[in-house]
Design an enzyme around this catalytic site. Structure first.
Site, mmCIF file in Angstrom:
data_model
loop_
_atom_site.group_PDB
_atom_site.id
_atom_site.type_symbol
_atom_site.label_atom_id
_atom_site.label_comp_id
_atom_site.label_asym_id
_atom_site.label_seq_id
_atom_site.Cartn_x
_atom_site.Cartn_y
_atom_site.Cartn_z
ATOM 1 N N ASN A 82 12.450 14.727 -17.985
ATOM 2 C CA ASN A 82 12.795 14.840 -19.394
ATOM 3 C C ASN A 82 12.859 13.495 -20.100
ATOM 4 O O ASN A 82 12.921 13.443 -21.328
ATOM 5 C CB ASN A 82 14.131 15.562 -19.557
ATOM 6 N N PHE A 140 13.913 10.834 -14.601
ATOM 7 C CA PHE A 140 13.786 12.272 -14.584
ATOM 8 C C PHE A 140 12.728 12.695 -15.592
ATOM 9 O O PHE A 140 12.467 12.005 -16.580
ATOM 10 C CB PHE A 140 15.133 12.943 -14.859
ATOM 11 N N ASP A 159 3.449 20.538 -14.678
ATOM 12 C CA ASP A 159 3.551 21.954 -14.346
ATOM 13 C C ASP A 159 3.492 22.775 -15.636
ATOM 14 O O ASP A 159 3.926 22.309 -16.686
ATOM 15 C CB ASP A 159 4.854 22.232 -13.585
ATOM 16 N N HIS A 190 8.269 21.941 -10.264
ATOM 17 C CA HIS A 190 8.355 20.925 -11.322
ATOM 18 C C HIS A 190 7.680 19.616 -10.908
ATOM 19 O O HIS A 190 7.340 18.807 -11.749
ATOM 20 C CB HIS A 190 9.821 20.675 -11.658
ATOM 21 N N ASN A 227 9.766 19.677 -21.555
ATOM 22 C CA ASN A 227 10.526 18.499 -21.990
ATOM 23 C C ASN A 227 9.864 17.179 -21.623
ATOM 24 O O ASN A 227 10.035 16.186 -22.318
ATOM 25 C CB ASN A 227 11.950 18.557 -21.441
ATOM 26 N N TYR A 260 13.963 17.017 -5.033
ATOM 27 C CA TYR A 260 12.971 17.688 -5.875
ATOM 28 C C TYR A 260 11.589 17.772 -5.246
ATOM 29 O O TYR A 260 10.706 18.418 -5.791
ATOM 30 C CB TYR A 260 12.888 16.995 -7.235
#
Length: 179
Positions: A71, A69, A96, A23, A117, A18
């Site tokens: 979320n 993560f 973001d 993100h 989220n 990532y």
């Protein structure tokens, strides 16, 4: 500046897969903040979060990157706030934002999560919307691209050249909020 503590949390997803994605701009911003404040990250074992501690005048600044993560980032943010005794009004969550033009920066207290989220998780875990959000504009996906796919894509070559400036602008906004 008052003698208090602030928690500045960058939202992103852990791991090299990532890195360099839209993100993860929250991670990029807090990396720059840590650099600016001469702080180094280490693992905070009680919260499974990468944490750097710094001072800004009389204030203690806790800079964090959850290892969960995005979320699920609310749990680590709540744990850090409890551990360091930081009230929600002194938490700045850097994330973001699809609803802002690329490279736009907006700091606000509370408000809605715009479908983000990570913010939804943070609000649920803290039990309040009354924390600060530093939105970093990543722009809208082109054409009919799915927003979920867009945020996980790498920056374009042209965008990549703008990221250091964008992060510096975001850090300036954070430092103004700490003063």
């Amino acid at each position: 500046m008052s003698d208090s503590s602030f928690l500045v949390v960058g939202l992103g997803n852990p791991g090299p897969k990532y890195a360099g994605t839209r993100h993860n701009i929250g991670f990029d911003v807090v990396d720059e903040l840590a650099h600016e404040l001469f702080a180094s990250f280490s693992v905070h074992k009680k919260t499974n979060t990468d944490v750097a501690e710094a001072r800004r005048g009389a204030a203690k600044v806790i800079i964090a990157k959850p290892r969960s993560f995005m979320n699920l980032s609310g749990g680590p943010i709540k744990a850090l706030a409890q551990y360091f005794h930081i009230n929600p009004g002194h938490i700045i969550v850097v994330h973001d934002e699809l609803e802002l033009d690329f490279a736009s920066i907006k700091l606000r207290l509370g408000g809605c999560d715009h479908g983000h989220n990570g913010l939804r998780s943070t609000t649920k875990s803290l039990g309040t919307k009354d924390y600060q959000r530093l939105s970093v504009g990543i722009g809208r996906p082109p054409g009919r691209m799915d927003p979920a796919s867009f945020v996980l894509k790498q920056w374009t070559k042209q965008e990549s050249q703008e990221i250091p400036i964008m992060c510096a602008d975001a850090v300036d906004e954070i430092l103004r909020a700490l003063d």
